[in-house]
Design a protein around this motif. Sequence first.
Motif, PDB file in Angstrom:
ATOM      1  N   LEU A 759       0.847  -1.182   0.000  1.00 49.60           N
ATOM      2  CA  LEU A 759       0.000   0.000   0.000  1.00 49.60           C
ATOM      3  C   LEU A 759       0.889   1.240   0.000  1.00 49.60           C
ATOM      4  O   LEU A 759       1.924   1.269   0.666  1.00 49.60           O
ATOM      5  N   ARG A 760       0.479   2.253  -0.728  1.00 51.19           N
ATOM      6  CA  ARG A 760       1.210   3.527  -0.735  1.00 51.19           C
ATOM      7  C   ARG A 760       0.293   4.609  -0.172  1.00 51.19           C
ATOM      8  O   ARG A 760      -0.918   4.614  -0.409  1.00 51.19           O
ATOM      9  N   GLN A 761       0.902   5.533   0.543  1.00 47.96           N
ATOM     10  CA  GLN A 761       0.115   6.607   1.140  1.00 47.96           C
ATOM     11  C   GLN A 761      -0.122   7.681   0.090  1.00 47.96           C
ATOM     12  O   GLN A 761       0.807   8.188  -0.554  1.00 47.96           O
ATOM     13  N   VAL A 762      -1.393   8.031  -0.100  1.00 49.14           N
ATOM     14  CA  VAL A 762      -1.764   9.031  -1.104  1.00 49.14           C
ATOM     15  C   VAL A 762      -2.290  10.305  -0.460  1.00 49.14           C
ATOM     16  O   VAL A 762      -2.669  11.243  -1.165  1.00 49.14           O
ATOM     17  N   GLY A 763      -2.318  10.337   0.872  1.00 50.56           N
ATOM     18  CA  GLY A 763      -2.779  11.503   1.598  1.00 50.56           C
ATOM     19  C   GLY A 763      -2.821  11.193   3.075  1.00 50.56           C
ATOM     20  O   GLY A 763      -2.568  10.051   3.502  1.00 50.56           O
ATOM     21  N   PRO A 764      -3.146  12.168   3.910  1.00 47.78           N
ATOM     22  CA  PRO A 764      -3.225  11.914   5.362  1.00 47.78           C
ATOM     23  C   PRO A 764      -4.285  10.853   5.676  1.00 47.78           C
ATOM     24  O   PRO A 764      -5.466  11.028   5.391  1.00 47.78           O
TER      25      PRO A 764
END
Length: 926
Positions: A759-764
């Motif tokens: 999983l990649r973080q795309v926002g807070p």
Amino acid sequence: MSIAFDHPWTLLALLLALPLSWWGWRSLAWCSFGSTSLGLALRVVVLALLVLALAGPAIDWRSDAASVVVVMDTSASVPMELRTQAEASIRAAAAKRRAGDRLGVVTFANRPEVVSLPVVDVAGTLTLHAGNSGATDIAAALRMALAVVPADTATRILLVSDGNSTVGNPMEAAALAEASGVPIDVIPLRYKHTNEVIFERIAAPQRARIGQSIDLRMTLRSIGTATGRIELRQNDEPVDLDPDSDSIGFPVSLDPGANLVTIPAVTHSSGAQRFEATFVPDDVTLDAVAANNVGAAIVFIGGIGRVAIIQPDGASEGSALADALRRGSIQVEEFTCEQAMRGGLTWLAGFDSVVLANIPRWSVDNAFDRALHAYCHELGGGLVMLGGPESFGAGGWIGSETARAIPLRMDPPQSRVLLRASVALVIDSSGSMGAPVEATGMNQQEMARDAAIAGLRSLSRLDEATVIAFSGEPELVAPRGPIGDGTALARAVSGIQPCGGTNLFPALDLALTQLRASRAKSKHILVLTDGQTMGDAADGIKLARRARAEGITISTIGIGDGANDQLLQSIAREGEGRFHPIASHAAASKLPQVFIREMALEGRSLIEEGYFQPTVLDGMTGPLAGIQALPPLRGYVLAVPVNGLAQVGAMIRSKEGNDVLLAWQNYGVGRAVAFTSDLSGRWGAAWKEWSGFQQFSEQLMRWNMRPADDRSLETTVTVDGEQATVRVRSLQETGALAPTMRVEARLVDPNGKVNDLPLRQVGPGNFEGSFSARQVGAWMVSVMAAQQLVDGAARASTSHTAVNVPYAAEFRSIQDDGLTLRRIAERSGGRMIELDQVPFTDLCDRGGLTPAQSSSHIWDLLAMAAAICFVADVAWRRITFDRKDLQELTKVMTGGAQPTHASNAPPAETLANLRAARARARPGSS
């Protein structure tokens, strides 16, 4: 034709022939001119041959022959009549090729398979494929064809396909063919479904409350106008969508293009609810492909705890536990193994806890075994194993996937071994075992190998095993010895390959010889064969009787509809064993269960029976909180704790030591409990009358049950074509996005295999990941998050969701993709050949092909010639013959006169020559 050298500078060594000749002439001056010349010639020839061999000579020549590798599309989207027509046309055209031209065949769907390497005469069909036909990988098939291209002929590839590729990029493979100088000719299999309805998707909420009405939004795409009805099933149970009519389906009329149909549904039970909708046309001629008429969705329903108890068919192993839980307001449902296996992992996910009540390993297949492990470890479900005569190690669970979750080691230490077994596996490895098993992607030999390995792993490491493979002759694959960790045995079994005829009886005799030397109390032979055997059937019966007399039992498995069931049944009867006919493809998938059952029945007895008083260990919390004493038991299954992982709550003191009754552990994101006795009338009759049974049952299951998903963690999955996107969103209790968070995700495919899902973080507080959802079935996603709240406190959250792929992407095609096929041909320099032109087309056309340049090294032949000349040189220097002696010897050998030399004394002339040679050899002589 020409000759080239890899190391031409080595040829300078030929100059050594001059000094060699000069030195040889001086050293052979005592010989006659003819003899000296012959000796020098031999030495020079030896030198020349060795130098030439070291130079690496190769003969290059140009070949005018051509090869064609046919790449046949056998995926489900291609109509069978087109495949059959293409095969007939290709064979008719191939019959006209020139002498020496070759033909190879590669079939493909989800994966390619080489049917025949390029040869002059091709056997076998071009239309059938053993693998999964629910996908198309043209790129992999073209790469496979390039891999089998012969180096000694010019080659063309002939691609026969509809062009609808669901996996890979065929243009990359076309570029590779262009770089290799291999043109790709294309025969497009053209079709177009003018009447077709495709069920594109069902949109449903990921979560809902029990009793809540939810809308199922269905998208159906129709080529033309069509009418029919939509039938809905919830967890495989039909839902009546039209109570006012005899039909349970909801009538619909579809216009050309996309149609949206909304159907409300009410959920009356908690857990994962699977909805499956099917479009049934009024006129079947308006719908060419029935496989794409299905849509599916999974909705997770919150509610009270829900428990599934799986027990043997017709038994009541878990009835007492079920009654106690129902009194505690816990929803309980009882199932047989067959009912549970039909649902698989998706069905398991609908329960907060699953109880296995005296279930043997051979009652479930490999897929459900993996599903039980994934359910606990990845989906956070609770797993409970209750004892009984066919549970734990006594039920063949040793080495299973489920055993990894259970907090007990089912293979006790050597000090507690009650009976050791010696088992011999006699496995048919004849050529017919290479026959593919439909819809499995495996052949009979591969299935037999996997089943044998599963059976061996179910035995104790102290048991003995022998593995014998047989075709024309028996082969001792693994001699009798302890199983140990099973790695060496599994490696040996994996090497068995199909080849040769079938001769069972020598292999059976070898198995008897191996077991005869064993000191084990239980000796058993398990035979698997798929066909008729050589030899007299009476010999097999005699061997079975001899085995029975020596205390060795024999069971047989007849795989395939060509097996000699009568003989195998007779051998099993005379050997006091069991006969298992595996005649259908569906039955073949149960081979592992057959092996495991045979091994377990002949294995050690792990059951202790008598009168036992359990003891609760001090300071117990969790399932035994507040419980000080337990009622007596009449039996249990022997097992020991998993070192450092399990928490033991109750023990049974026996003469040999302390044995475990109750243990539990956290496993992955779930929990597992092991109770080595039962809760039925066999061993636990006193427990049902115990006043604390209600408290014990509720505490045990409430500790084990999966907690409700944390509402602060939201996980959704959307599918676009074959690509699925997972979105994770974390909210604090105030509804604000969590600022810091560490997230891990696991993906469980429809086969129960677990993989990490990056999983990649795309926002807070927002994370995304994706995966390829090509395989039909339910894909489960488990998310675990650790987040830091604004007040500094830490929170661990879990969330689970699922997406269902109702049918393969292959069935979305309504016509061929001729444009892609034309691009493949143009990119590689090939031709577009219409199907009706194939018999009149030269498949091996040399146009545009560069004749193959072949090369063959001959240094080994030169080295052999040098060795022969060297032996001749040695013979010439060491052996001297007198001409008169040779003439007399010839007369004697041909029956002529006797030799004239009556004495053994050498002739005077020979003595004089010897004296002269000795004088020249003295020091100082010239």
